[in-house]
Design a protein around this motif. Structure first.
Motif, PDB file in Angstrom:
ATOM      1  N   ALA A   1     -12.064 -12.075  15.361  1.00 21.92           N
ATOM      2  CA  ALA A   1     -10.915 -12.184  14.349  1.00 21.92           C
ATOM      3  C   ALA A   1     -10.405 -13.514  13.851  1.00 21.92           C
TER       4      ALA A   1
ATOM      5  N   ARG B   1      -9.686  -2.246  17.109  1.00 19.21           N
ATOM      6  CA  ARG B   1      -9.057  -2.450  15.795  1.00 19.21           C
ATOM      7  C   ARG B   1      -7.574  -3.068  15.864  1.00 19.21           C
ATOM      8  N   LYS B   2      -6.727  -2.309  16.793  1.00 20.99           N
ATOM      9  CA  LYS B   2      -5.460  -2.739  17.039  1.00 20.99           C
ATOM     10  C   LYS B   2      -5.245  -4.310  17.394  1.00 20.99           C
TER      11      LYS B   2
ATOM     12  N   ALA C   1      -7.501  -6.589  16.588  1.00 17.08           N
ATOM     13  CA  ALA C   1      -7.762  -7.538  15.655  1.00 17.08           C
ATOM     14  C   ALA C   1      -6.612  -7.486  14.666  1.00 17.08           C
ATOM     15  N   HIS C   2      -6.212  -6.328  14.234  1.00 17.94           N
ATOM     16  CA  HIS C   2      -4.882  -6.350  13.519  1.00 17.94           C
ATOM     17  C   HIS C   2      -3.850  -7.317  13.943  1.00 17.94           C
TER      18      HIS C   2
ATOM     19  N   SER D   1      -4.171  -7.018   7.134  1.00 15.00           N
ATOM     20  CA  SER D   1      -5.658  -6.581   7.256  1.00 15.00           C
ATOM     21  C   SER D   1      -5.432  -5.047   6.972  1.00 15.00           C
ATOM     22  N   GLU D   2      -6.574  -4.062   6.915  1.00 14.36           N
ATOM     23  CA  GLU D   2      -6.543  -2.807   6.808  1.00 14.36           C
ATOM     24  C   GLU D   2      -7.773  -2.325   7.505  1.00 14.36           C
ATOM     25  N   SER D   3      -7.752  -1.259   7.788  1.00 16.77           N
ATOM     26  CA  SER D   3      -8.971  -0.475   8.533  1.00 16.77           C
ATOM     27  C   SER D   3      -9.602   0.287   7.318  1.00 16.77           C
TER      28      SER D   3
ATOM     29  N   ARG E   1     -15.881   2.725  11.603  1.00 13.60           N
ATOM     30  CA  ARG E   1     -14.272   2.478  11.121  1.00 13.60           C
ATOM     31  C   ARG E   1     -14.521   0.863  11.588  1.00 13.60           C
ATOM     32  N   HIS E   2     -14.019   0.089  10.415  1.00 14.84           N
ATOM     33  CA  HIS E   2     -13.652  -1.539  10.672  1.00 14.84           C
ATOM     34  C   HIS E   2     -12.521  -1.942  10.138  1.00 14.84           C
ATOM     35  N   VAL E   3     -12.050  -3.248  10.496  1.00 18.32           N
ATOM     36  CA  VAL E   3     -11.070  -4.032   9.982  1.00 18.32           C
ATOM     37  C   VAL E   3     -11.443  -5.007   8.909  1.00 18.32           C
TER      38      VAL E   3
ATOM     39  N   VAL F   1     -10.162  -7.981   6.859  1.00 15.21           N
ATOM     40  CA  VAL F   1      -9.010  -9.410   7.097  1.00 15.21           C
ATOM     41  C   VAL F   1      -8.889  -9.630   5.387  1.00 15.21           C
TER      42      VAL F   1
END
Length: 185
Positions: free
Chosen positions: A131, A155-156, A158-159, A169-171, A178-180, A182
Motif C-alpha cells: 500500500a 483490503r481493510k 490497505a484501506h 481508496s475503494e474496493s 476483489r482488490h483495492v 488507491v
C-alpha cells in the motif's frame, strides 16, 4: 352492531418510545461479550487441535471491536503451517468455523479474527508495504493505482493505510479477484 374499540394508554407517548428504543450495550458489557467470544472460539479450536492431534497454544485478546484468537507454537511443538494453507485459505475456513461456533453458543454474529503462527501479522506488514508503494506512486502520478487481489482482512489493512496517508481508496471486483484501488486526492 357498532365497532367501538377502545385503546388504553398507560404511559405518556414519550415514555413508550423510550421503552421501545434499544439500549446500546455499555463499553464494559461489550468488552465482556468480546472476551466471551474469544473464550468460546478458543474452546472450539482447542477441541479441534486435540481431535487432530496437533500442537499449539491459544492466545485470546481484544483489539478494538474484535476478539482475537491466535494459535501459537507451544512447548510441545510448532503449530503446523498447513493450518494456514495456500494463501491463508485454511486459516480463513478455520476462522469461519470458529465464528459459527461462537454464534451457535452465544446467538450473536461474531467478527472474531483468527491468526495461526503469526501469518496475519506477517501478511498485515506485507500489505502495508504494498500500500505504501502504491500511495507514493499515486502521489507522484495523480493516477489511480490498483493493488493485487486481497482477502477482506487484507483490503481493510490497505484501506486503513491509504486513509492514514491522506488519500482515499475503494474496493473493486468480485472475490476472489476483489482488490483495492488507491485514488488521488
Amino acid at each position: 352492531m357498532s365497532d367501538n374499540t377502545q385503546v388504553e394508554v398507560s404511559a405518556a407517548p414519550d415514555e413508550i418510545d423510550a421503552e421501545a428504543a434499544p439500549v446500546a450495550p455499555s463499553r464494559k458489557d461489550r468488552a465482556a461479550a468480546l472476551e466471551r467470544e474469544g473464550e468460546v472460539a478458543a474452546d472450539f479450536l482447542e477441541r479441534l487441535l486435540d481431535i487432530a492431534d496437533l500442537d499449539g497454544d491459544l492466545d485470546v485478546d481484544i483489539d478494538g471491536d474484535r476478539a482475537i484468537v491466535a494459535i501459537v507454537d507451544s512447548e510441545e511443538g510448532r503449530v503446523p503451517r498447513r493450518l494456514v494453507g495456500p494463501e491463508g485459505r485454511v486459516l480463513e475456513a478455520l476462522q469461519e468455523l470458529s465464528r459459527m461456533a461462537v454464534q451457535a453458543e452465544t446467538g450473536e454474529r461474531s467478527r472474531l479474527m483468527l491468526d495461526v503462527a503469526g501469518y496475519r501479522a506477517q501478511r498485515r506488514q506485507a500489505v502495508i508495504e504494498v500500500a505504501r508503494v502504491a500511495i507514493e506512486k499515486v502521489k507522484q502520478t495523480q493516477q489511480p493505482e490498483p493493488l493485487e487481489p486481497m482477502t477482506a482482512f487484507e483490503r481493510k489493512v490497505a484501506h486503513d493505510e491509504v486513509l492514514r496517508a491522506g488519500l482515499t481508496s475503494e474496493s473493486e471486483g468480485v472475490d476472489p479477484r476483489r482488490h483495492v484501488v488507491v485514488l488521488p486526492v
